[in-house]
Write a protein that holds these residues in place. Sequence first.
Motif, short mmCIF file in Angstrom:
data_model
loop_
_atom_site.label_atom_id
_atom_site.label_comp_id
_atom_site.label_asym_id
_atom_site.label_seq_id
_atom_site.Cartn_x
_atom_site.Cartn_y
_atom_site.Cartn_z
N VAL A 154 10.66 9.24 -14.24
CA VAL A 154 9.58 8.65 -13.43
C VAL A 154 9.70 9.09 -11.98
CG1 VAL A 154 8.70 6.47 -12.50
CG2 VAL A 154 9.21 6.66 -14.93
N THR A 155 10.91 9.00 -11.41
CA THR A 155 11.08 9.33 -10.00
C THR A 155 11.00 10.83 -9.73
OG1 THR A 155 13.50 9.30 -10.30
CG2 THR A 155 12.45 7.28 -9.52
N ALA A 156 11.17 11.65 -10.77
CA ALA A 156 11.05 13.10 -10.61
C ALA A 156 9.62 13.58 -10.79
CB ALA A 156 11.97 13.82 -11.60
N HIS A 157 8.73 12.70 -11.28
CA HIS A 157 7.34 13.10 -11.52
C HIS A 157 6.57 13.10 -10.19
CE1 HIS A 157 3.27 13.20 -13.15
NE2 HIS A 157 3.81 13.54 -14.31
N PRO A 158 5.90 14.18 -9.85
CA PRO A 158 5.23 14.28 -8.54
C PRO A 158 4.11 13.29 -8.32
CG PRO A 158 4.59 16.11 -9.98
CD PRO A 158 5.71 15.41 -10.66
N ILE A 176 16.78 10.03 -1.62
CA ILE A 176 17.43 11.26 -1.17
C ILE A 176 17.36 11.41 0.34
CG2 ILE A 176 17.31 13.79 -1.30
CD1 ILE A 176 16.42 13.50 -4.19
N SER A 177 16.29 10.92 0.93
CA SER A 177 16.11 11.05 2.38
C SER A 177 16.75 9.91 3.16
CB SER A 177 14.61 11.09 2.70
OG SER A 177 13.97 9.90 2.26
N SER A 178 17.50 9.04 2.49
CA SER A 178 18.08 7.87 3.16
C SER A 178 19.52 7.68 2.74
CB SER A 178 17.26 6.62 2.81
OG SER A 178 17.89 5.46 3.27
N ASP A 179 20.28 6.96 3.58
CA ASP A 179 21.67 6.66 3.28
C ASP A 179 21.83 5.26 2.69
OD1 ASP A 179 22.51 9.10 4.28
OD2 ASP A 179 22.73 8.33 6.32
N THR A 180 20.74 4.52 2.59
CA THR A 180 20.79 3.15 2.11
C THR A 180 20.79 3.11 0.59
OG1 THR A 180 19.54 2.41 4.05
CG2 THR A 180 19.68 0.89 2.19
N ASP A 221 0.82 -1.21 0.00
CA ASP A 221 0.00 0.00 0.00
C ASP A 221 0.86 1.26 0.00
OD1 ASP A 221 -2.83 1.12 0.47
OD2 ASP A 221 -1.64 2.11 2.02
N ASN A 222 0.33 2.33 -0.60
CA ASN A 222 1.06 3.60 -0.72
C ASN A 222 1.41 4.22 0.63
OD1 ASN A 222 0.32 3.11 -3.31
ND2 ASN A 222 -0.34 5.18 -3.76
N SER A 223 0.59 3.99 1.62
CA SER A 223 0.72 4.71 2.88
C SER A 223 2.03 4.42 3.59
CB SER A 223 -0.46 4.36 3.80
OG SER A 223 -0.49 2.96 4.04
N ASN A 224 2.72 3.34 3.23
CA ASN A 224 3.96 2.96 3.90
C ASN A 224 5.20 3.57 3.25
OD1 ASN A 224 2.53 1.33 5.71
ND2 ASN A 224 2.53 -0.38 4.26
N HIS A 225 5.02 4.40 2.24
CA HIS A 225 6.16 4.86 1.45
C HIS A 225 6.53 6.30 1.76
CE1 HIS A 225 6.73 1.32 -0.92
NE2 HIS A 225 5.48 1.33 -1.32
N ASP A 226 7.84 6.54 1.67
CA ASP A 226 8.35 7.90 1.64
C ASP A 226 8.50 8.28 0.17
OD1 ASP A 226 9.73 10.25 1.78
OD2 ASP A 226 11.57 9.39 2.58
N PHE A 227 7.83 9.35 -0.26
CA PHE A 227 7.76 9.67 -1.68
C PHE A 227 8.84 10.67 -2.11
CE2 PHE A 227 3.09 8.60 -1.11
CZ PHE A 227 3.28 7.31 -1.52
N SER A 228 9.93 10.78 -1.34
CA SER A 228 11.01 11.65 -1.78
C SER A 228 11.70 11.04 -2.99
CB SER A 228 12.01 11.85 -0.64
OG SER A 228 12.54 10.61 -0.23
#
Length: 380
Positions: free
Chosen positions: A121-125, A40-44, A8-15
């Motif tokens: 794709v990843t840059a599209h809001p 971007i928000s993670s070091d992994t 489900d979408n709710s578990n994702h960080d959309f950065s």
Amino acid sequence: MMDAGIEDNSNHDFSGYDVRVTDAAQNGDTFVYVIKSQQISSDTEYRVEREFEDFEWLHHCLLTQEGVTGLHGIIFPPLPAKPGTSLSNSEAKTKKKIESLAMVDDWQMYCRALEEYLHLVTAHPVLVKNPAVHSFLKHRELPLKTKVKKGIFNKLTQAVEELRKEHHKDIDDFFQNERDSNLTLTAFTKAAVEKFLEIVLTEQKIAIACGHFSTALHLGIGQDDDPADYAFAKMCLKLSEVLDTVKKNFEKVAENDLNTLGFNLELHSRFQDAEKEMLFRRTCKLVDVETANKNLGQAKPHKKAAMEDIKKAADKEFDEISGMAKVEIQRYHRERVRAFQKALIELELAATCFCCSSTGWLSLNSSVQNNYIQNCTVWN
């Protein structure tokens, strides 16, 4: 509908993501692409291996997702054409298929094309919020998937629909003008790609000819002790070295042309087709709205309520698609201008700064490239 197994979408960080397609290796009749990504928000950092069919699955998930307002108004980033399994006949393919421009040289360009697709794709809001994107970049194994269709519509159905609806008059001048502009620019862009490819192929042929001439001069040098023959042999040797340098420079010119303006033109050509598909989807919905209005006017009293509900639903969906489409078109034109300007800067810098030293533009790391672009007094 999303494939089973996508969370489900709710578990994702959309950065956003930093995505790189670092390598391609042949595995039987298929090619496996190594993708490294880091949110971007993670070091992994994540490392996954994907085949082209996996990219098709991702694209299918983006096209068919549910619950997204105005989905059919999105200009979906175009997926590069499926590559062949051999590079030996790549030149012949590029002459026949414009979309395979990136395949003239080697797999580095094709990896770059896939990488650019993932960047878009990843840059599209909206698209970055799709759980399939995160599964594609993070999970070693994708959910069980079935064979996907090549696009939103069945090809035969789409061909019939296009014949019937492609010239349908739009009720909004903004979209009618955009359709007319897209039709014109699509033809011009494809012609530009073809002509540019001819230039690149000519540069490659000149490089090959110079190489043959250089080799012939070198092999033709005799071992005679006669002073006149010695002087002639020395001159041939020097000319052979010059021709070899010219050969290397033409190879770099061709490579840099493809890596800069050629890459941008090919991507823009595919984006023109993607915009055309979006405008066609909106036109189809416009026809549905007009049909609903017509049916409502002709409905019998006991069917009026049902027809009214159908009309309201069609109007709402059409308005949502149109609203999304206007935002997408404005965003597309803005980014297209920026990308084309950057490609021209790269082409100019590659031609003036690096060809003479036989150094390719792609041999420089991205920070050095960006530094040259930012300090270019011609374009900034």
